[in-house]
Design an enzyme around this catalytic site. Structure first.
Site, PDB file in Angstrom:
ATOM      1  N   MET A  54       4.016   9.288   6.916  1.00 53.63           N
ATOM      2  CA  MET A  54       3.637   8.166   7.803  1.00 53.63           C
ATOM      3  C   MET A  54       4.682   7.066   7.760  1.00 53.63           C
ATOM      4  O   MET A  54       5.038   6.483   8.792  1.00 53.63           O
ATOM      5  CB  MET A  54       2.267   7.604   7.396  1.00 53.63           C
ATOM      6  CG  MET A  54       1.793   6.490   8.314  1.00 53.63           C
ATOM      7  SD  MET A  54       1.595   7.038  10.021  1.00 53.63           S
ATOM      8  CE  MET A  54       2.703   5.946  10.896  1.00 53.63           C
ATOM      9  N   ARG A  98       4.948  15.721  13.126  1.00 58.00           N
ATOM     10  CA  ARG A  98       4.298  16.961  12.646  1.00 58.00           C
ATOM     11  C   ARG A  98       4.469  18.094  13.654  1.00 58.00           C
ATOM     12  O   ARG A  98       4.782  19.238  13.267  1.00 58.00           O
ATOM     13  CB  ARG A  98       2.798  16.698  12.441  1.00 58.00           C
ATOM     14  CG  ARG A  98       2.512  15.844  11.229  1.00 58.00           C
ATOM     15  CD  ARG A  98       1.074  15.354  11.246  1.00 58.00           C
ATOM     16  NE  ARG A  98       0.707  14.767   9.969  1.00 58.00           N
ATOM     17  CZ  ARG A  98      -0.295  13.915   9.807  1.00 58.00           C
ATOM     18  NH1 ARG A  98      -1.047  13.556  10.845  1.00 58.00           N
ATOM     19  NH2 ARG A  98      -0.572  13.436   8.615  1.00 58.00           N
ATOM     20  N   ILE A 104      -1.021   0.759  12.737  1.00 57.76           N
ATOM     21  CA  ILE A 104      -1.130   2.041  12.027  1.00 57.76           C
ATOM     22  C   ILE A 104      -2.560   2.247  11.523  1.00 57.76           C
ATOM     23  O   ILE A 104      -3.075   3.368  11.482  1.00 57.76           O
ATOM     24  CB  ILE A 104      -0.142   2.064  10.828  1.00 57.76           C
ATOM     25  CG1 ILE A 104       1.301   2.048  11.347  1.00 57.76           C
ATOM     26  CG2 ILE A 104      -0.377   3.285   9.944  1.00 57.76           C
ATOM     27  CD1 ILE A 104       2.356   1.949  10.257  1.00 57.76           C
ATOM     28  N   GLY A 164       0.799  -1.224   0.000  1.00 55.02           N
ATOM     29  CA  GLY A 164       0.000   0.000   0.000  1.00 55.02           C
ATOM     30  C   GLY A 164       0.827   1.266   0.000  1.00 55.02           C
ATOM     31  O   GLY A 164       2.060   1.246  -0.070  1.00 55.02           O
ATOM     32  N   HIS A 178      -5.306   9.414  18.504  1.00 49.75           N
ATOM     33  CA  HIS A 178      -4.894   9.800  17.153  1.00 49.75           C
ATOM     34  C   HIS A 178      -6.114  10.092  16.283  1.00 49.75           C
ATOM     35  O   HIS A 178      -6.427   9.378  15.351  1.00 49.75           O
ATOM     36  CB  HIS A 178      -4.016   8.716  16.511  1.00 49.75           C
ATOM     37  CG  HIS A 178      -3.644   9.056  15.095  1.00 49.75           C
ATOM     38  ND1 HIS A 178      -2.781  10.081  14.781  1.00 49.75           N
ATOM     39  CD2 HIS A 178      -4.070   8.549  13.909  1.00 49.75           C
ATOM     40  CE1 HIS A 178      -2.679  10.177  13.474  1.00 49.75           C
ATOM     41  NE2 HIS A 178      -3.455   9.268  12.909  1.00 49.75           N
ATOM     42  N   ARG A 190     -11.776   9.594  10.539  1.00 53.30           N
ATOM     43  CA  ARG A 190     -11.090   8.305  10.680  1.00 53.30           C
ATOM     44  C   ARG A 190     -12.079   7.230  11.124  1.00 53.30           C
ATOM     45  O   ARG A 190     -11.986   6.069  10.717  1.00 53.30           O
ATOM     46  CB  ARG A 190      -9.930   8.419  11.683  1.00 53.30           C
ATOM     47  CG  ARG A 190      -8.769   9.290  11.165  1.00 53.30           C
ATOM     48  CD  ARG A 190      -7.721   9.433  12.245  1.00 53.30           C
ATOM     49  NE  ARG A 190      -6.590  10.279  11.863  1.00 53.30           N
ATOM     50  CZ  ARG A 190      -6.577  11.601  11.919  1.00 53.30           C
ATOM     51  NH1 ARG A 190      -7.660  12.259  12.303  1.00 53.30           N
ATOM     52  NH2 ARG A 190      -5.493  12.285  11.579  1.00 53.30           N
ATOM     53  N   ASP A 219       2.121  12.211  14.725  1.00 52.39           N
ATOM     54  CA  ASP A 219       1.682  13.428  15.409  1.00 52.39           C
ATOM     55  C   ASP A 219       2.875  14.172  16.007  1.00 52.39           C
ATOM     56  O   ASP A 219       2.925  15.409  15.983  1.00 52.39           O
ATOM     57  CB  ASP A 219       0.653  13.083  16.501  1.00 52.39           C
ATOM     58  CG  ASP A 219      -0.576  12.415  15.912  1.00 52.39           C
ATOM     59  OD1 ASP A 219      -1.053  12.878  14.849  1.00 52.39           O
ATOM     60  OD2 ASP A 219      -1.047  11.414  16.482  1.00 52.39           O
ATOM     61  N   ILE A 253       1.459   3.377   2.359  1.00 55.50           N
ATOM     62  CA  ILE A 253       2.405   3.446   3.475  1.00 55.50           C
ATOM     63  C   ILE A 253       3.375   2.276   3.384  1.00 55.50           C
ATOM     64  O   ILE A 253       4.588   2.437   3.552  1.00 55.50           O
ATOM     65  CB  ILE A 253       1.673   3.399   4.836  1.00 55.50           C
ATOM     66  CG1 ILE A 253       0.773   4.611   5.004  1.00 55.50           C
ATOM     67  CG2 ILE A 253       2.683   3.297   5.994  1.00 55.50           C
ATOM     68  CD1 ILE A 253      -0.202   4.516   6.161  1.00 55.50           C
TER      69      ILE A 253
HETATM   70  N1  LIG Z   1      -1.585   5.941  12.426  1.00 53.26           N
HETATM   71  C1  LIG Z   1      -1.373   6.952  11.579  1.00 53.26           C
HETATM   72  O1  LIG Z   1      -0.823   7.984  11.937  1.00 53.26           O
HETATM   73  C2  LIG Z   1      -1.789   6.809  10.137  1.00 53.26           C
HETATM   74  C3  LIG Z   1      -1.274   7.694   9.178  1.00 53.26           C
HETATM   75  C4  LIG Z   1      -1.630   7.521   7.846  1.00 53.26           C
HETATM   76  C5  LIG Z   1      -2.511   6.514   7.472  1.00 53.26           C
HETATM   77  N2  LIG Z   1      -3.004   5.684   8.433  1.00 53.26           N
HETATM   78  C6  LIG Z   1      -3.896   4.584   8.086  1.00 53.26           C
HETATM   79  O2  LIG Z   1      -3.129   3.537   7.486  1.00 53.26           O
HETATM   80  C7  LIG Z   1      -4.000   2.720   6.670  1.00 53.26           C
HETATM   81  C8  LIG Z   1      -3.351   2.432   5.325  1.00 53.26           C
HETATM   82  O3  LIG Z   1      -3.170   3.596   4.593  1.00 53.26           O
HETATM   83  P1  LIG Z   1      -2.523   3.546   3.118  1.00 53.26           P
HETATM   84  O4  LIG Z   1      -2.467   4.919   2.636  1.00 53.26           O
HETATM   85  O5  LIG Z   1      -1.318   2.719   3.120  1.00 53.26           O
HETATM   86  O6  LIG Z   1      -3.674   2.767   2.336  1.00 53.26           O
HETATM   87  P2  LIG Z   1      -3.533   1.958   0.949  1.00 53.26           P
HETATM   88  O7  LIG Z   1      -4.917   1.678   0.475  1.00 53.26           O
HETATM   89  O8  LIG Z   1      -2.616   2.650   0.056  1.00 53.26           O
HETATM   90  O9  LIG Z   1      -2.834   0.591   1.373  1.00 53.26           O
HETATM   91  C9  LIG Z   1      -3.463  -0.320   2.199  1.00 53.26           C
HETATM   92  C10 LIG Z   1      -2.924  -1.689   1.838  1.00 53.26           C
HETATM   93  O10 LIG Z   1      -3.558  -2.612   2.734  1.00 53.26           O
HETATM   94  C11 LIG Z   1      -3.826  -3.775   1.954  1.00 53.26           C
HETATM   95  N3  LIG Z   1      -4.846  -4.586   2.603  1.00 53.26           N
HETATM   96  C12 LIG Z   1      -6.181  -4.429   2.617  1.00 53.26           C
HETATM   97  N4  LIG Z   1      -6.767  -5.432   3.315  1.00 53.26           N
HETATM   98  C13 LIG Z   1      -5.759  -6.229   3.734  1.00 53.26           C
HETATM   99  C14 LIG Z   1      -5.716  -7.418   4.491  1.00 53.26           C
HETATM  100  N5  LIG Z   1      -6.821  -8.012   4.953  1.00 53.26           N
HETATM  101  N6  LIG Z   1      -4.510  -7.976   4.722  1.00 53.26           N
HETATM  102  C15 LIG Z   1      -3.378  -7.393   4.261  1.00 53.26           C
HETATM  103  N7  LIG Z   1      -3.377  -6.259   3.529  1.00 53.26           N
HETATM  104  C16 LIG Z   1      -4.541  -5.681   3.288  1.00 53.26           C
HETATM  105  C17 LIG Z   1      -4.233  -3.265   0.590  1.00 53.26           C
HETATM  106  O11 LIG Z   1      -4.124  -4.279  -0.407  1.00 53.26           O
HETATM  107  C18 LIG Z   1      -3.248  -2.125   0.420  1.00 53.26           C
HETATM  108  O12 LIG Z   1      -2.087  -2.562  -0.224  1.00 53.26           O
HETATM  109  C19 LIG Z   1      -5.312   3.507   6.586  1.00 53.26           C
HETATM  110  O13 LIG Z   1      -6.262   2.951   7.497  1.00 53.26           O
HETATM  111  C20 LIG Z   1      -4.922   4.907   7.035  1.00 53.26           C
HETATM  112  O14 LIG Z   1      -6.020   5.624   7.594  1.00 53.26           O
HETATM  113  C21 LIG Z   1      -2.654   5.822   9.759  1.00 53.26           C
HETATM  114  O1  LIG Z   2      -5.621  11.508   8.451  1.00 55.97           O
HETATM  115  C1  LIG Z   2      -5.685  10.329   8.131  1.00 55.97           C
HETATM  116  O2  LIG Z   2      -6.754   9.811   7.783  1.00 55.97           O
HETATM  117  C2  LIG Z   2      -4.439   9.486   8.122  1.00 55.97           C
HETATM  118  C3  LIG Z   2      -3.614   9.604   9.371  1.00 55.97           C
HETATM  119  O3  LIG Z   2      -4.323   9.254  10.537  1.00 55.97           O
HETATM  120  C4  LIG Z   2      -2.957  10.938   9.515  1.00 55.97           C
HETATM  121  O4  LIG Z   2      -2.964  11.485  10.618  1.00 55.97           O
HETATM  122  O5  LIG Z   2      -2.406  11.414   8.529  1.00 55.97           O
END
Ligand SMILES: NC(=O)c1ccc[n+]([C@@H]2O[C@H](COP(=O)([O-])OP(=O)(O)OC[C@H]3O[C@@H](n4cnc5c(N)ncnc54)[C@H](O)[C@@H]3O)[C@@H](O)[C@H]2O)c1
Ligand SMILES: O=C(O)C[C@H](O)C(=O)O
Length: 412
Positions: A320, A245, A209, A103, A269, A179, A242, A105
């Protein structure tokens, strides 16, 4: 190459499971070393990365970047020479798995982890498209071996013998979404993946995450409890972004050297549950009431700022990945015996009446060694009000996660 006459320069943030620590130790998430032979044992702030010789053609940092880095770290030399030093164990050999590795991230995160000398094997798992990512990454001439695992049938194998599991699997936000709007899809994804972690590597550090972190971490905790392997010291919601940033925005606003700034961010978060404690900024800085309001709101809305700028193409991925790589590196250092490792993270906590709460923690070989209580002492009136205001929302998100997991118990 053996380091000679090394000066160590440190950058970043500091800081109670079991005992609460009321004294705030000096932050030290990253260290960069330079010596007379010019080797750089870190890259761009991620401590203890591949040994890179500044003079070498194989350095992926240009010589100018290295000189700039040396310059920006120089002022820290004296201070850090007074600290106990952690020396990278040349035998360090940890396995890291990323679940959701193909994905937005997952891919840059995999690249950053591939650059760590602490990692001997990097397991990339996703439901699709992970073969190509692994093939591509495996051509980088850093020590770790990259293995790919696709689909549910290979999930268990991806987790065998793993020390740290990072879970960015799940859907990201689009403009207009909260979220919590991701809950219905991501709750099931996290539940399924954590069941597999419980069955295959129950002793690993687990970094969640996937959003909404305020609910997915309690879901993970319930799943692990139902499986009989819950260790609250090893389950972490990744809130490092966080802090990253907050450090960036404060440095920009106050014209400080980025690398010096360290702001603890507590709570959760999402939106107002993200509470930067600006009064605890290191180095000590004074802010006007307007600056506090502006910075706090910007840090709380920074995720939305990226979601809107990406206009439907997802949420933060690169920053991230950087933040998650920092937390992986910090965890590996703790596993490796560095006893000066502190990070903010969303964990089971007794610092407030809420069962989970993000705060600084001291990390050790067995996970959380202490939650840092001193950050919550002597808050300004603004911070104290904001802390009380975030509690109902954070409590509701935590309870939603627990209720979800309890409604559909896992098979033993
Ligand atoms: N904690 C934080 O600060 C933070 C920051 C940014 C994003 N996020 C979260 O991280 C998550 C991923 O974001 P992203 O931009 O990488 O999304 P993305 O859609 O680009 O990638 C997600 C990946 O997860 C895979 N996936 C889906 N279901 C799956 C499963 N059952 N098993 C394994 N892989 C699976 C998908 O195939 C994809 O490759 C989101 O929920 C987003 O909100 C959290
Ligand atoms: O904002 C989002 O949905 C992704 C992540 O939690 C962030 O803080 O960037």
């Amino acid at each position: 190459m053996a380091a000679t006459s090394a000066a160590t320069f440190s950058v970043g943030s500091a800081i109670s499971f079991g005992p609460k620590v009321s004294q705030l130790p000096q932050s030290k998430p990253f260290v960069v070393r330079f010596n007379s032979l010019n080797p750089l044992t870190n890259f761009c702030g991620l401590k203890a990365s591949t040994l890179v010789n500044c003079e070498s053609e194989s350095s992926f940092l240009g010589k100018e970047s290295v000189m700039a880095l040396q310059g920006s770290f120089a002022s820290k030399a004296h201070r850090s020479s007074q600290r106990p030093q952690y020396h990278l164990n040349p035998q360090a050999s940890y396995k890291v798995a990323i679940l959701g590795a193909a994905g937005g991230i997952g891919q840059p995160l995999a690249l950053l982890i591939k650059m760590s000398p602490l990692v001997s094997a990097l397991h990339l798992y996703d439901i699709a498209n992970v073969k190509g990512v692994a093939a591509d990454l495996s051509h980088c001439n850093t020590p770790s071996q990259v293995l790919d695992f696709t689909g549910a049938s290979e999930l268990a194998d991806s987790l065998k013998g793993v020390n740290v599991v990072v879970i960015p699997a799940g859907v990201p936000r689009k403009p207009g979404m909260t979220r919590d709007d991701l809950f219905n899809i991501n709750a099931n994804i996290v539940k399924t993946l954590v069941e597999a972690v419980a069955d295959n590597c129950p002793d690993a550090f687990i970094h969640i995450i996937s959003n909404p972190v305020n609910s997915t971490v309690p879901i993970a905790a319930e799943v692990l409890k139902q499986k009989g392997v819950y260790n609250p010291k090893k389950l972490f919601g990744v809130s490092t972004l966080d802090v990253v940033r907050a450090n960036t925005f404060v440095a920009q606003k106050k014209n400080l050297k980025l690398i010096d700034v360290d702001v603890p961010v507590v709570g959760g978060h999402a939106g107002i549950t993200i509470l930067p404690l600006l009064s605890k900024t290191k180095p000590s800085v004074s802010f006007s009431d307007e600056e506090v309001q502006e910075l706090t709101v910007r840090i709380q809305n920074a995720g939305t700022e990226v979601v809107e700028a990406k206009a439907g193409a997802g949420s933060a991925t690169l920053s991230m990945a950087y933040a998650a790589a920092r937390f992986v590196e910090t965890s590996l250092r703790a596993l490796d015996g560095d006893d000066d490792v502190y990070e903010c993270t969303f964990v089971q906590s007794d610092l407030t009446e809420l069962p989970f709460f993000a705060s600084r923690v001291k990390l050790g070989r067995n996970g959380v060694e202490a939650l840092i209580s001193s950050d919550l002492q002597g808050l300004t009136e603004y911070e104290q009000k904001a802390l009380e205001a975030l509690k109902p929302e954070l409590k509701a998100s935590i309870e939603k996660g627990i209720a979800f997991a309890q409604k559909q118990p896992v098979a033993a």
